[in-house]
Enzyme design. Structure first.
Site, PDB file in Angstrom:
ATOM      1  CB  CYS A 178      -4.920  -1.762  -3.484  1.00 56.62           C
ATOM      2  SG  CYS A 178      -3.124  -1.697  -3.615  1.00 56.62           S
ATOM      3  CB  CYS A 208       0.626  -1.440   2.219  1.00 59.25           C
ATOM      4  SG  CYS A 208      -0.789  -0.389   1.844  1.00 59.25           S
TER       5      CYS A 208
HETATM    6 FE1  FES Z   1      -2.059  -0.074  -2.656  1.00 58.85          FE
HETATM    7 FE2  FES Z   1      -0.943   0.601  -0.304  1.00 58.85          FE
HETATM    8  S1  FES Z   1      -2.894   1.181  -1.093  1.00 58.85           S
HETATM    9  S2  FES Z   1      -0.180  -0.749  -1.795  1.00 58.85           S
END
Ligand code: FES
Length: 149
Positions: free
Chosen positions: A50, A119
């Site tokens: 992300c 994550c």
């Molecule tokens: Fe990027 Fe959780 S959304 S680490």
């Protein structure tokens, strides 16, 4: 009698319980092992899918992880994942900790919503990168001088 802050906090938790497990709420609101470690034996900073980052520091004694800490600029679930993965790493041997997977972190957290599962991957990947760095630094200690925290 509960203060207005405590009532507010409880309301937030009630909303979070609709989506997250108790472990996720606890570790995101009260993260363990947050911050860096001086004179770390292993360190890595990894960029997740992300674009958020996680850093993990390790202290190792006799091939066993005796301390671990993390920092992330990611979301609440990345804080929970970093907190959990560092708790899981402490006390493990290097070879045991190296086997930590995204699934292990997810299971320890009681699961994450599908859109947040990466994550846990970031946390597991960062731990393994810090272990690889520890192994490299043990072999080639002069490389410590070029570390970038
Ligand atoms: Fe990027 Fe959780 S959304 S680490």
């Amino acid at each position: 009698m509960a203060s207005s802050w405590e009532k507010f906090e409880e309301r937030i938790k009630q909303e979070m319980r609709k989506v997250y497990s108790e472990a996720v709420i606890e570790h995101s609101m009260n993260p363990r092992n947050l911050g860096d470690l001086e004179d770390a034996d292993g360190f890595a900073k990894v960029i997740g899918p992300c674009g958020d980052t996680m850093s993990i520091w390790l202290k190792v004694n006799g091939n066993r992880i005796i301390n671990a800490s993390f920092v992330t600029d990611g979301c609440g679930t990345s804080i929970a994942s970093g907190s959990m993965v560092t708790e899981m790493a402490k006390g493990k041997s290097i070879s045991e900790a190296q086997k930590t997977t995204q699934r292990d972190v997810l299971d320890a957290l009681g699961g994450l919503p599908q859109e947040s599962e990466h994550c846990a991957l970031l946390a597991a990947d960062t731990l393994k990168a810090a272990i690889r760095e520890y192994i490299t630094m043990k072999r080639e200690p002069w490389k410590r001088a070029y570390r970038e925290y």
